[in-house]
Design a protein around this motif. Structure first.
Motif, PDB file in Angstrom:
ATOM      1  N   ASN A   1       4.745  -0.083  -4.919  1.00 19.98           N
ATOM      2  CA  ASN A   1       6.033   0.519  -4.836  1.00 19.98           C
ATOM      3  C   ASN A   1       6.597   1.145  -3.667  1.00 19.98           C
ATOM      4  OD1 ASN A   1       4.236   2.410  -4.931  1.00 19.98           O
ATOM      5  ND2 ASN A   1       4.490   3.322  -7.116  1.00 19.98           N
ATOM      6  N   ALA A   2       5.920   0.674  -2.452  1.00 20.24           N
ATOM      7  CA  ALA A   2       6.091   1.069  -1.344  1.00 20.24           C
ATOM      8  C   ALA A   2       5.959   0.028  -0.126  1.00 20.24           C
ATOM      9  CB  ALA A   2       5.207   2.283  -0.780  1.00 20.24           C
ATOM     10  N   PRO A   3       7.063   0.039   0.767  1.00 25.72           N
ATOM     11  CA  PRO A   3       7.857   0.977   1.312  1.00 25.72           C
ATOM     12  C   PRO A   3       8.972   1.396   0.363  1.00 25.72           C
ATOM     13  CG  PRO A   3       7.440  -0.814   3.102  1.00 25.72           C
ATOM     14  CD  PRO A   3       6.907  -1.231   1.826  1.00 25.72           C
ATOM     15  N   PHE A   4       9.299   2.468  -0.150  1.00 25.28           N
ATOM     16  CA  PHE A   4      10.279   2.844  -0.934  1.00 25.28           C
ATOM     17  C   PHE A   4      11.717   2.228  -0.490  1.00 25.28           C
ATOM     18  CE2 PHE A   4       7.594   6.906  -1.009  1.00 25.28           C
ATOM     19  CZ  PHE A   4       6.936   6.324  -2.200  1.00 25.28           C
ATOM     20  N   PHE A   5      12.027   2.290   0.801  1.00 23.09           N
ATOM     21  CA  PHE A   5      13.392   1.797   1.105  1.00 23.09           C
ATOM     22  C   PHE A   5      13.599   0.236   0.841  1.00 23.09           C
ATOM     23  CE2 PHE A   5      16.083  -0.008   4.464  1.00 23.09           C
ATOM     24  CZ  PHE A   5      17.361   0.424   3.806  1.00 23.09           C
ATOM     25  N   LYS A   6      12.435  -0.456   1.150  1.00 25.69           N
ATOM     26  CA  LYS A   6      12.383  -1.945   1.098  1.00 25.69           C
ATOM     27  C   LYS A   6      12.598  -2.264  -0.625  1.00 25.69           C
ATOM     28  CE  LYS A   6      12.175  -3.160   5.224  1.00 25.69           C
ATOM     29  NZ  LYS A   6      11.229  -3.470   6.294  1.00 25.69           N
ATOM     30  N   PHE A   7      11.760  -1.198  -1.222  1.00 21.87           N
ATOM     31  CA  PHE A   7      11.864  -1.662  -2.814  1.00 21.87           C
ATOM     32  C   PHE A   7      12.978  -1.296  -3.193  1.00 21.87           C
ATOM     33  CE2 PHE A   7       7.519  -2.718  -2.046  1.00 21.87           C
ATOM     34  CZ  PHE A   7       7.290  -3.945  -2.598  1.00 21.87           C
ATOM     35  N   GLY A   8      14.106  -0.725  -2.729  1.00 21.72           N
ATOM     36  CA  GLY A   8      15.419  -0.093  -3.194  1.00 21.72           C
ATOM     37  C   GLY A   8      15.378   1.082  -4.021  1.00 21.72           C
ATOM     38  N   ALA A   9      14.358   1.938  -3.454  1.00 16.47           N
ATOM     39  CA  ALA A   9      14.523   3.374  -4.320  1.00 16.47           C
ATOM     40  C   ALA A   9      15.569   3.990  -3.823  1.00 16.47           C
ATOM     41  CB  ALA A   9      13.077   3.906  -3.816  1.00 16.47           C
ATOM     42  N   PHE A  10      16.085   3.821  -2.664  1.00 17.95           N
ATOM     43  CA  PHE A  10      17.306   4.499  -2.300  1.00 17.95           C
ATOM     44  C   PHE A  10      18.044   3.565  -1.240  1.00 17.95           C
ATOM     45  CE2 PHE A  10      13.450   6.528  -0.452  1.00 17.95           C
ATOM     46  CZ  PHE A  10      13.648   5.892   1.108  1.00 17.95           C
ATOM     47  N   GLY A  11      19.337   3.942  -0.952  1.00 19.52           N
ATOM     48  CA  GLY A  11      19.957   3.291   0.037  1.00 19.52           C
ATOM     49  C   GLY A  11      20.225   3.597   1.514  1.00 19.52           C
ATOM     50  N   ASP A  12      20.976   2.828   2.245  1.00 15.60           N
ATOM     51  CA  ASP A  12      21.013   3.178   3.818  1.00 15.60           C
ATOM     52  C   ASP A  12      21.401   4.665   4.013  1.00 15.60           C
ATOM     53  OD1 ASP A  12      20.476   0.702   4.076  1.00 15.60           O
ATOM     54  OD2 ASP A  12      22.711   0.021   4.576  1.00 15.60           O
ATOM     55  N   GLU A  13      22.221   5.328   3.299  1.00 11.98           N
ATOM     56  CA  GLU A  13      22.845   6.556   3.419  1.00 11.98           C
ATOM     57  C   GLU A  13      21.388   7.677   3.263  1.00 11.98           C
ATOM     58  OE1 GLU A  13      25.722   8.297   4.413  1.00 11.98           O
ATOM     59  OE2 GLU A  13      26.417   6.308   5.273  1.00 11.98           O
ATOM     60  N   THR A  14      20.962   7.459   2.021  1.00  6.76           N
ATOM     61  CA  THR A  14      19.825   8.374   1.669  1.00  6.76           C
ATOM     62  C   THR A  14      18.798   8.187   2.592  1.00  6.76           C
ATOM     63  OG1 THR A  14      20.622   8.017  -0.651  1.00  6.76           O
ATOM     64  CG2 THR A  14      18.637   9.069  -0.317  1.00  6.76           C
ATOM     65  N   ALA A  15      18.712   7.003   3.098  1.00  5.86           N
ATOM     66  CA  ALA A  15      17.468   6.650   3.947  1.00  5.86           C
ATOM     67  C   ALA A  15      17.633   7.424   5.437  1.00  5.86           C
ATOM     68  CB  ALA A  15      17.543   5.131   4.549  1.00  5.86           C
ATOM     69  N   LEU A  16      19.069   7.737   5.712  1.00  7.13           N
ATOM     70  CA  LEU A  16      18.957   8.562   6.759  1.00  7.13           C
ATOM     71  C   LEU A  16      18.710   9.994   6.628  1.00  7.13           C
ATOM     72  CD1 LEU A  16      22.774   7.014   7.828  1.00  7.13           C
ATOM     73  CD2 LEU A  16      20.418   6.936   9.218  1.00  7.13           C
TER      74      LEU A  16
ATOM     75  N   TRP B   1      -4.598  -1.187   0.978  1.00 10.99           N
ATOM     76  CA  TRP B   1      -5.653  -1.724   0.233  1.00 10.99           C
ATOM     77  C   TRP B   1      -5.618  -1.370  -1.238  1.00 10.99           C
ATOM     78  CZ3 TRP B   1     -10.644   1.272  -1.135  1.00 10.99           C
ATOM     79  CH2 TRP B   1     -11.621   0.268  -1.479  1.00 10.99           C
ATOM     80  N   LEU B   2      -5.219  -0.129  -1.620  1.00 14.53           N
ATOM     81  CA  LEU B   2      -5.004   0.139  -2.873  1.00 14.53           C
ATOM     82  C   LEU B   2      -3.795  -0.647  -3.681  1.00 14.53           C
ATOM     83  CD1 LEU B   2      -5.685   4.000  -2.581  1.00 14.53           C
ATOM     84  CD2 LEU B   2      -7.024   2.303  -3.752  1.00 14.53           C
ATOM     85  N   GLY B   3      -3.152  -1.178  -2.991  1.00 15.42           N
ATOM     86  CA  GLY B   3      -1.874  -2.052  -3.587  1.00 15.42           C
ATOM     87  C   GLY B   3      -0.874  -1.085  -3.677  1.00 15.42           C
ATOM     88  N   VAL B   4      -0.738  -0.059  -3.067  1.00 18.31           N
ATOM     89  CA  VAL B   4       0.583   1.046  -3.157  1.00 18.31           C
ATOM     90  C   VAL B   4       1.603   0.639  -2.019  1.00 18.31           C
ATOM     91  CG1 VAL B   4       1.102   3.321  -3.219  1.00 18.31           C
ATOM     92  CG2 VAL B   4      -0.845   2.852  -4.002  1.00 18.31           C
ATOM     93  N   LEU B   5       1.143   0.100  -0.993  1.00 20.09           N
ATOM     94  CA  LEU B   5       1.850  -0.125   0.180  1.00 20.09           C
ATOM     95  C   LEU B   5       1.899  -1.794   0.494  1.00 20.09           C
ATOM     96  CD1 LEU B   5       3.776   0.858   2.586  1.00 20.09           C
ATOM     97  CD2 LEU B   5       1.494   1.300   3.812  1.00 20.09           C
ATOM     98  N   ASP B   6       3.043  -2.454   0.390  1.00 22.48           N
ATOM     99  CA  ASP B   6       3.030  -3.823   1.008  1.00 22.48           C
ATOM    100  C   ASP B   6       3.358  -3.781   2.458  1.00 22.48           C
ATOM    101  OD1 ASP B   6       3.527  -6.147   1.503  1.00 22.48           O
ATOM    102  OD2 ASP B   6       5.001  -6.724  -0.076  1.00 22.48           O
ATOM    103  N   LEU B   7       2.058  -3.854   3.385  1.00 22.83           N
ATOM    104  CA  LEU B   7       2.304  -4.031   4.724  1.00 22.83           C
ATOM    105  C   LEU B   7       2.937  -5.059   5.264  1.00 22.83           C
ATOM    106  CD1 LEU B   7      -1.663  -3.420   5.336  1.00 22.83           C
ATOM    107  CD2 LEU B   7       0.164  -1.807   5.798  1.00 22.83           C
ATOM    108  N   SER B   8       3.228  -6.052   4.468  1.00 25.47           N
ATOM    109  CA  SER B   8       4.182  -7.068   5.161  1.00 25.47           C
ATOM    110  C   SER B   8       5.500  -6.632   5.243  1.00 25.47           C
ATOM    111  CB  SER B   8       3.917  -8.415   4.258  1.00 25.47           C
ATOM    112  OG  SER B   8       4.558  -8.242   3.163  1.00 25.47           O
ATOM    113  N   LEU B   9       5.923  -5.681   4.581  1.00 26.73           N
ATOM    114  CA  LEU B   9       7.248  -5.134   4.377  1.00 26.73           C
ATOM    115  C   LEU B   9       7.552  -3.982   5.550  1.00 26.73           C
ATOM    116  CD1 LEU B   9       8.235  -5.240   0.805  1.00 26.73           C
ATOM    117  CD2 LEU B   9       8.791  -6.940   2.498  1.00 26.73           C
TER     118      LEU B   9
END
Lengths: 312, 210
Positions: free
Chosen positions: B2-17, B73-81
């Motif tokens: 479920n991470a990076p949150f932005f790449k998985f669409g948890a919030f948009g461009d404006e909220t990312a700022l 390693w725990l599978g929480v963060l997709d390093l390729s993203l």
């Protein structure tokens, strides 16, 4: 305007009607700032601070006249038919905020001028000696001084609230259609004025007093903003869509970073440390408050013009 | 995952700022608390009498690296993203040198100059104006420097790929390098006779006494 109403009033051509540009937020900011300065001046006059040589009181009316004139200049630039501006003063429409505003602005000038007479700046008194005589006549009667102070506080409050009510009565714009906009703009104007006066005051006690006042005003502004947003998101769908402009929509970053973050939260935090003697006072917090106050008007004027009733 | 949150669409461009602003303010706060709003403290590392900057920044790098590694390693963060700046070797070497010279001469890097300016330091405010002016000049002159800016392109590079080593081994080597660096920094500080001790807190105390 004719072209907009005849051929462009179509959401596929113009998704939103945008007729107010930079002049309006600049005017609303300067109007609110002067309103706050008038209220501070009235407060200081009641506290007899205007008699002290080092008091910032003697600077406020002159500065207010200059800033209000700059704001009126911006407003004048926005007018479509500039030569007909005098017609505003041929009538008083009790249900029109613009009519109220026009008359309040006219009343503010003599109030500021009377406040200036309480302690005429020396360079001005040298050039216009008659002002000394008028000042002496005014100061001779304490009731007159109290009247000037009360007039400045009352007209300042009216001017500050009016800048918000001007927007909130435009029911076709859901973002503006909130009774909290008047108190919000008043709190923001007062806070901006406190920041400016804190920055220019030579008297350390006055500067400190205004920094403390500004912290309370910033807190109030934050609370009103919170209530404003709660009001929108719990209102009918069209208001929720207006709130979405600030909550994930195209104005989110400007609002949360510029207005709430840099314009309120950061200066409130820094100034709280400063009045607690944990860091020294600098111009950073007041400059951020002033910039945040200006940006608040820009965000509300621009986002408000995007918010509208269907089609969505 | 479920991470990076932005790449998985948890919030948009404006909220990312807005998220970036909150992270930036937190970063600035910790820099300031470490005493990095002062040019005197920052340039002390170049004279080797106070290496708090080196130690704090290397600690931050190692912490972020270990966090990223274990979350991946725990599978929480997709390093390729996770976004990595592509490598353009020559312009980045030149940019690093320019930034380094600017740091030594001006006493700040861009981030610490903002911290210094936020605390009311005039020299930092002048530095921020310099950064803005430099950015403006580079922007205006960009058509002229564009060929150099795009030279030496090597794409998205990571140390494990360059060294042909497993990711975990590289992480271990960087941790060992950090420990060695900290020991060396302590030795250099003692040798310089600064008596600064270790860590940012003592550095800040030293700064406060100036």
């Amino acid at each position: 305007m004719l072209e907009i109403t005849t051929t462009r009033a179509n959401h596929l051509v113009d998704p939103s009607l945008h007729v107010w540009a930079w002049q309006i937020p600049v005017y609303l900011f300067l109007g609110g700032l002067v309103a706050g300065m008038m209220m501070i001046h009235g407060w200081f006059t009641f506290a007899d601070r205007h008699r002290r040589a080092e008091s910032v009181s003697q600077l406020l009316p002159a500065l207010g006249l200059v800033l209000l004139s700059a704001g009126m200049g911006a407003l004048f630039l926005d007018l479509e038919h500039k030569l007909f501006v005098w017609r505003l003063y041929t009538t008083f429409q009790i249900t029109s905020p613009m009519s109220w505003g026009a008359w309040i602005l006219i009343a503010v000038y003599p109030a500021l001028f009377a406040a200036l007479l309480l302690r005429v700046p020396e360079p001005l008194a040298t050039r216009v000696p008659v002002l000394r005589a008028w000042s002496a006549a005014l100061l001779a009667d304490p009731a007159r001084v109290r009247f000037v102070a009360a007039a400045n506080m009352t007209l300042g409050a009216l001017l500050g609230v009016y800048t918000g009510i001007l927007l909130s009565t435009l029911g076709a714009r859901p973002l503006w259609n909130s009774a909290l906009l008047g108190p919000l703009f008043l709190a923001s104007g007062l806070s901006s004025a406190a920041a400016l006066v804190h920055m220019v005051a030579r008297d350390g006690a006055e500067s400190e007093l205004l920094a403390r006042a500004d912290n309370r005003l910033l807190t109030a502004e934050l609370a009103i903003l919170g209530l404003f947003l709660i009001g929108l998101v719990t209102a009918p769908r069209v208001h929720q869509q207006a709130a979405a402009l600030l909550l994930g929509g195209p104005f989110t970053a400007f609002f949360w970073v510029g207005v709430v973050g840099l314009g309120i939260a950061v200066p409130l935090f820094v100034q709280t440390l400063a009045v607690g003697r944990r860091v020294r006072h600098t111009a950073v917090a007041p400059v951020l408050v002033l910039a945040g106050g200006l940006l608040l008007r820009f965000v509300f004027v621009y986002a408000g013009q995007v918010s509208h009733y269907g089609p969505f | 995952m479920n991470a990076p949150f932005f790449k998985f669409g948890a919030f948009g461009d404006e909220t990312a700022l807005v998220v970036a602003f909150v992270i930036g303010i937190a970063f600035g706060w910790f820099l300031e608390r470490a005493g990095f709003g002062s040019a005197k403290k920052l340039v002390s590392q170049f004279y080797l009498d106070d290496l708090a900057v080196f130690k704090v920044m290397f600690t931050a790098i190692v912490t972020a690296m270990l966090g990223t590694f274990y979350l991946g390693w725990l599978g929480v963060l997709d390093l390729s993203l996770v976004y990595l700046t592509p490598t353009n070797l020559w312009p980045q070497i030149a940019g690093g040198l320019v930034l380094g010279f600017g740091f030594v001469i001006g006493g700040y890097c861009p981030g610490t100059s903002m911290v210094g300016a936020a605390t009311g330091r005039i020299d930092a405010m002048v530095y921020v104006l310099g950064v803005a002016a430099g950015t403006f000049v580079v922007g205006e002159a960009f058509p002229l420097i564009k060929p150099f800016y795009e030279s030496g392109f090597l794409g998205r590079l990571t140390l494990p790929e360059v060294l042909h080593l497993p990711y975990g081994v590289v992480v271990l080597l960087v941790v060992l390098m950090a420990i060695g660096g900290f020991v060396g920094a302590e030795w250099l500080e003692k040798r310089a006779g600064s008596g600064a001790g270790s860590g940012a807190a003592s550095g800040a105390a030293k700064e406060a006494s100036r």
